[in-house]
Design an enzyme around this catalytic site. Structure first.
Site, PDB file in Angstrom:
ATOM      1  N   ARG A  58      96.035 142.372 -31.467  1.00 12.27           N
ATOM      2  CA  ARG A  58      95.464 141.468 -32.476  1.00 12.27           C
ATOM      3  C   ARG A  58      96.199 141.618 -33.802  1.00 12.27           C
ATOM      4  NH1 ARG A  58      95.009 137.852 -34.280  1.00 12.27           N
ATOM      5  NH2 ARG A  58      93.322 136.480 -34.964  1.00 12.27           N
ATOM      6  N   CYS A  89      98.356 138.622 -35.840  1.00 11.68           N
ATOM      7  CA  CYS A  89      98.200 138.270 -37.255  1.00 11.68           C
ATOM      8  C   CYS A  89      99.555 138.308 -37.954  1.00 11.68           C
ATOM      9  CB  CYS A  89      97.243 139.236 -37.955  1.00 11.68           C
ATOM     10  SG  CYS A  89      95.511 138.753 -37.868  1.00 11.68           S
TER      11      CYS A  89
END
Lengths: 165, 282
Positions: free
Chosen positions: B239, B243
């Site tokens: 994750r 980003c």
């Protein structure tokens, strides 16, 4: 690309349009063309970039497209724009851009787009769309490149100047 | 999936624009299989927030409901696989995890809530994936799993589940202090062509819409998380990597010191929230 296409479309519809377009193109070629300014050479003084940074004037129709595309300006990611209400999902990270032409001049908008930190301060989340210096860990695909071209910046300014309340 | 979102998009846009002033997390209570979880609590001391919220509170009701029922939760398929792996002998030792650790409900209870944790032998904090791989290599005598492999995700989901409902609580003092500071630096460091830090979105703009996404506080209490976008489970470091790619930065390496430090810091920002592993997000 889009500029060329809109000119071509216009000329395809009517001969008169083609003649007008041709005359305009010739005029702009003969006029005092300003040279494109590289990202390291843009002068931002007191929140203003006084001169256009591209060699052609901004095209509002093209700018409207850059503003809505996810890969380019993607203004909609953070700003709501009523003029683009046909597109879903307008962001709310930044202020709505309706009436932005009443609040900022072309010269101020140019500084905000080139590097908003020079206008809003270092804390702003808004990316600098025409800057390559002073960035960290930029992905290889984007290293040394600006988010938008000088011409796209001018096109978006032209579009934003149509957003009056 | 994408298509249906596009279709409802034009109908929903009016509602979204109208609701843009009230983009706070919703008031729903997170109850999973009859157990109440903490999805909102007073922020830890020194936090930039007053109240911290689980990312679950920012998701649509359709996504939320998937996490409340283990039969609906698509992450549970991996948990089943994890159970299989737990009980399968592997490596030169010919032993399974269960042979040494016994009942997972007891031996692994609470582990997820306190990670990453300091490891004296390694001389640094370790994430769950590090701990699993060490045990596989040193105890089982088998080959390590890749960070984002199906096996690793199944095992981290299974082990994480044993702490579901327990509050995040990580060590940030002692030998962890330097790592905490390093993670904090990374959290506020601007990177990429878009020149953004974690904080720009998840501290300064949580609750706001960024195009179609409702920005959360970036809490990591539900990992590994089943993301509908991924059509599968993904790790915390995946994750983080996603980003960084979005802001056009060169991501750090999953499992590397930078992401481990960042994991520690972000976990500390969520102290008091319940572990939700395996959570479900959009």
């Amino acid at each position: 690309m889009n500029r060329t296409m809109s000119l071509v479309c216009g000329s395809a519809q009517k001969w008169t349009a083609a003649i007008t377009v041709g005359a305009l193109a010739a005029a702009s070629l003969m006029g005092p063309a300003s040279a494109e300014v590289g990202p390291d050479d843009v002068k931002i003084d007191d929140g203003v970039v006084a001169q256009p940074i591209a060699d052609q004037p901004g095209d509002a129709a093209a700018g409207r497209e850059w503003a809505s595309g996810r890969k380019l300006g993607n203004c909609l990611a953070c700003h709501a724009i009523s003029d683009l209400s046909e597109l879903p999902f307008h962001g709310e990270v930044g202020p709505p851009l309706d009436g932005v032409a009443d609040r900022w001049s072309a010269e101020e908008l140019r500084a905000i787009l080139v590097n908003s930190k020079t206008v809003f301060g270092d804390q702003t989340i808004m990316p600098a769309f025409y800057r390559t210096a002073g960035l960290n860990k930029v992905a290889d695909d984007f290293a040394g490149k600006t988010i938008l071209s000088a011409q796209q910046i001018e096109d978006i300014i032209a579009y934003l100047l149509t957003l009056k309340e | 999936m994408k298509k249906s979102i596009g279709l409802i998009g034009s109908a929903a846009i009016a509602a979204i624009v109208a609701a843009s002033a009230v983009a706070d997390p919703d008031d729903n209570n997170l109850v999973i299989e009859g157990q109440s979880l903490v999805s909102e609590t007073t922020a830890p001391e020194g936090s930039a927030f007053e109240i911290i919220y689980s990312g679950w509170r920012f998701r649509s009701p359709e996504t939320q409901v998937l996490e409340t029922d283990d039969f609906e939760n698509p992450g549970m398929v991996a948990v089943e696989y994890g159970y299989e792996l737990w009980e399968t002998a592997a490596g030169s030792s010919g032993k399974s995890c269960a042979d040494c650790h016994g009942a997972i409900e007891e031996s692994m209870s609470g582990l997820r809530a306190g990670l990453p944790k300091w490891d004296e032998a390694a001389g640094k904090p370790l994430s769950l994936e590090h701990l699993i791989n060490r045990s596989i290599k040193e105890h089982q005598g088998a080959d390590a799993w890749k960070w984002e492999s199906a096996e690793m995700l199944a095992m981290t989901a299974l082990i994480g589940l044993q702490s579901r409902g327990m509050p995040l609580d990580v060590q940030t003092d002692g030998p962890m202090a330097d790592w905490y500071e390093r993670g904090k630096e990374l959290y506020y460091a601007r990177v990429g062509q878009l020149d953004m830090a974690c904080a720009n979105c998840h501290e300064d703009n949580w609750g706001n819409m960024i195009r179609a996404d409702h920005l959360s506080q970036g809490q990591i209490n539900g990992f590994p998380t089943y993301r509908l976008k991924w059509q599968g489970l993904g790790s915390i470091h995946r994750r983080f990597k996603g980003c960084m790619k979005q802001i056009r930065a060169t991501p750090y390496k999953p499992g590397g010191d930078e992401f481990t430090a960042l994991e520690l810091y972000v976990a500390s920002r969520g102290e008091g929230l319940s572990v939700e592993t395996p959570a479900v997000r959009q």
